[in-house]
Scaffold this motif. Sequence first.
Motif, PDB file in Angstrom:
ATOM      1  N   ASN A  43       0.814  -1.225   0.000  1.00  0.00           N
ATOM      2  CA  ASN A  43       0.000   0.000   0.000  1.00  0.00           C
ATOM      3  C   ASN A  43       0.850   1.278   0.000  1.00  0.00           C
ATOM      4  OD1 ASN A  43      -2.480   1.322  -0.076  1.00  0.00           O
ATOM      5  ND2 ASN A  43      -2.539   1.556   2.151  1.00  0.00           N
ATOM      6  N   ILE A  44       1.716   1.417  -1.017  1.00  0.00           N
ATOM      7  CA  ILE A  44       2.599   2.570  -1.121  1.00  0.00           C
ATOM      8  C   ILE A  44       1.899   3.720  -1.841  1.00  0.00           C
ATOM      9  CG2 ILE A  44       4.788   3.458  -2.019  1.00  0.00           C
ATOM     10  CD1 ILE A  44       5.253   1.402   0.114  1.00  0.00           C
ATOM     11  N   ASP A  45       1.851   4.885  -1.213  1.00  0.00           N
ATOM     12  CA  ASP A  45       1.394   6.128  -1.839  1.00  0.00           C
ATOM     13  C   ASP A  45       2.574   7.095  -1.854  1.00  0.00           C
ATOM     14  OD1 ASP A  45      -1.410   5.594  -2.301  1.00  0.00           O
ATOM     15  OD2 ASP A  45      -1.693   5.743  -0.138  1.00  0.00           O
ATOM     16  N   LEU A  46       2.943   7.565  -3.051  1.00  0.00           N
ATOM     17  CA  LEU A  46       4.138   8.402  -3.163  1.00  0.00           C
ATOM     18  C   LEU A  46       4.056   9.263  -4.410  1.00  0.00           C
ATOM     19  CD1 LEU A  46       7.071   8.940  -2.055  1.00  0.00           C
ATOM     20  CD2 LEU A  46       7.823   7.154  -3.640  1.00  0.00           C
ATOM     21  N   ASN A  47       4.179  10.583  -4.239  1.00  0.00           N
ATOM     22  CA  ASN A  47       4.228  11.498  -5.371  1.00  0.00           C
ATOM     23  C   ASN A  47       5.630  12.082  -5.503  1.00  0.00           C
ATOM     24  OD1 ASN A  47       1.528  11.149  -5.967  1.00  0.00           O
ATOM     25  ND2 ASN A  47       0.861  12.985  -4.884  1.00  0.00           N
ATOM     26  N   VAL A  48       6.109  12.161  -6.728  1.00  0.00           N
ATOM     27  CA  VAL A  48       7.394  12.797  -7.023  1.00  0.00           C
ATOM     28  C   VAL A  48       7.121  14.026  -7.877  1.00  0.00           C
ATOM     29  CG1 VAL A  48       9.680  12.529  -8.042  1.00  0.00           C
ATOM     30  CG2 VAL A  48       8.557  10.564  -6.958  1.00  0.00           C
ATOM     31  N   HIS A  49       7.610  15.178  -7.425  1.00  0.00           N
ATOM     32  CA  HIS A  49       7.364  16.434  -8.124  1.00  0.00           C
ATOM     33  C   HIS A  49       8.539  16.822  -9.001  1.00  0.00           C
ATOM     34  CE1 HIS A  49       4.996  16.604  -4.337  1.00  0.00           C
ATOM     35  NE2 HIS A  49       4.052  17.035  -5.146  1.00  0.00           N
ATOM     36  N   ALA A  50       8.268  17.640  -9.997  1.00  0.00           N
ATOM     37  CA  ALA A  50       9.323  18.160 -10.868  1.00  0.00           C
ATOM     38  C   ALA A  50      10.386  18.863 -10.029  1.00  0.00           C
ATOM     39  CB  ALA A  50       8.733  19.128 -11.891  1.00  0.00           C
ATOM     40  N   GLY A  51      11.635  18.552 -10.284  1.00  0.00           N
ATOM     41  CA  GLY A  51      12.735  19.184  -9.563  1.00  0.00           C
ATOM     42  C   GLY A  51      13.110  18.513  -8.267  1.00  0.00           C
ATOM     43  N   ASP A  52      12.376  17.482  -7.849  1.00  0.00           N
ATOM     44  CA  ASP A  52      12.740  16.746  -6.638  1.00  0.00           C
ATOM     45  C   ASP A  52      14.057  15.993  -6.843  1.00  0.00           C
ATOM     46  OD1 ASP A  52      10.494  17.519  -5.268  1.00  0.00           O
ATOM     47  OD2 ASP A  52       9.499  15.566  -5.302  1.00  0.00           O
ATOM     48  N   TYR A  53      14.799  15.854  -5.777  1.00  0.00           N
ATOM     49  CA  TYR A  53      15.923  14.917  -5.714  1.00  0.00           C
ATOM     50  C   TYR A  53      15.546  13.966  -4.596  1.00  0.00           C
ATOM     51  CZ  TYR A  53      20.846  13.358  -5.144  1.00  0.00           C
ATOM     52  OH  TYR A  53      22.013  12.616  -5.052  1.00  0.00           O
ATOM     53  N   LEU A  54      14.904  12.862  -4.966  1.00  0.00           N
ATOM     54  CA  LEU A  54      14.331  11.931  -4.003  1.00  0.00           C
ATOM     55  C   LEU A  54      15.291  10.789  -3.739  1.00  0.00           C
ATOM     56  CD1 LEU A  54      11.899  10.861  -2.316  1.00  0.00           C
ATOM     57  CD2 LEU A  54      11.165   9.652  -4.396  1.00  0.00           C
ATOM     58  N   THR A  73      21.117  22.907 -11.378  1.00  0.00           N
ATOM     59  CA  THR A  73      21.357  23.781 -12.532  1.00  0.00           C
ATOM     60  C   THR A  73      20.568  23.382 -13.767  1.00  0.00           C
ATOM     61  OG1 THR A  73      23.293  22.543 -13.316  1.00  0.00           O
ATOM     62  CG2 THR A  73      23.680  24.272 -11.701  1.00  0.00           C
ATOM     63  N   LEU A  74      20.332  22.075 -13.958  1.00  0.00           N
ATOM     64  CA  LEU A  74      19.573  21.621 -15.120  1.00  0.00           C
ATOM     65  C   LEU A  74      18.096  21.398 -14.795  1.00  0.00           C
ATOM     66  CD1 LEU A  74      22.041  18.983 -16.680  1.00  0.00           C
ATOM     67  CD2 LEU A  74      21.869  21.436 -17.159  1.00  0.00           C
ATOM     68  N   GLY A  75      17.762  21.401 -13.505  1.00  0.00           N
ATOM     69  CA  GLY A  75      16.379  21.159 -13.116  1.00  0.00           C
ATOM     70  C   GLY A  75      15.949  19.719 -13.264  1.00  0.00           C
ATOM     71  N   LEU A  76      16.923  18.794 -13.372  1.00  0.00           N
ATOM     72  CA  LEU A  76      16.588  17.381 -13.524  1.00  0.00           C
ATOM     73  C   LEU A  76      15.964  16.830 -12.245  1.00  0.00           C
ATOM     74  CD1 LEU A  76      19.521  15.547 -15.374  1.00  0.00           C
ATOM     75  CD2 LEU A  76      17.107  15.526 -15.993  1.00  0.00           C
ATOM     76  N   THR A  77      14.920  16.055 -12.407  1.00  0.00           N
ATOM     77  CA  THR A  77      14.341  15.319 -11.291  1.00  0.00           C
ATOM     78  C   THR A  77      15.117  14.016 -11.136  1.00  0.00           C
ATOM     79  OG1 THR A  77      12.175  16.247 -11.823  1.00  0.00           O
ATOM     80  CG2 THR A  77      12.218  14.324 -10.372  1.00  0.00           C
ATOM     81  N   LEU A  78      15.519  13.697  -9.914  1.00  0.00           N
ATOM     82  CA  LEU A  78      16.329  12.513  -9.657  1.00  0.00           C
ATOM     83  C   LEU A  78      15.662  11.608  -8.637  1.00  0.00           C
ATOM     84  CD1 LEU A  78      19.840  14.227  -9.274  1.00  0.00           C
ATOM     85  CD2 LEU A  78      18.898  13.166 -11.344  1.00  0.00           C
TER      86      LEU A  78
END
Length: 253
Positions: free
Chosen positions: A27-38, A194-199
């Motif tokens: 039962n995993i609930d998880l949102n990843v947003h633009a620009g996150d480094y998760l 600097t590049l705005g990459l989500t990781l």
Amino acid sequence: MTVDHSKNIIEVQGVSFGYTNELALKNIDLNVHAGDYLGIIGPNGGGKTTLLKIMLGLLQPTEGSVKLFGQPMEKFKAWPRIGYVPQKAVQFDAAFPATVEEVVAMGRAARRGLLHPLTQMDREKITNALVQVDLAAERKRLIGDLSGGQQQRVFIARALAGEPEVIFLDEPTAGVDVKAQEQFYALLKKFNQTLGLTLLLVSHDIDVVANEATELACINQALVYHGAPQAFVKGDYLNQLYGKETKFILHDH
């Protein structure tokens, strides 16, 4: 680079998964947003890599759903928007007779197709990716002749060459020396800032992840914690993840 941090790139809703009779995720609930480094951490067998594979569409959840860039996984087709750096030891044969440039060129395949020759634009993207990881001078060397740290930077360049918006990394520094690890994580931070990459980084190194990532997800079958690394360090979450008998020392970098 301006990034809309309110935009969901990945939405995991009620995801559970089991191998035969063994529960891996619940039962995993998880949102990843633009620009996150998760950073994704947890004990061995806790489901970190399983969750990563589900978010990449490599495994189908037993229950629940995943959306990528607002689309249900089963309808998602824009795979060039996603880069993947797998575990080196599992995926790479150091004796493979390919140059650094040839390996990085593989990152363009998702955008141009396997059978299409490289265009001038492709070559420019490959060169730019090599410059980003400081390996332009090594482009004609065989990848097997490089150090472990250099090889990992080649894999990052391969992902960057495909111009992704998000990169998944599964234990990317396994078997790499400490100095090379520090250089690798410095690169990731640069790409994020600097590049705005989500990781999305799966790692066993709690200390590094807690100090490098902007968001932390702690998985032990269930989602034990998701939020700022600082709150995780101050809380009692390590006991929930690893048990009360386990001791950790976390450093402020």
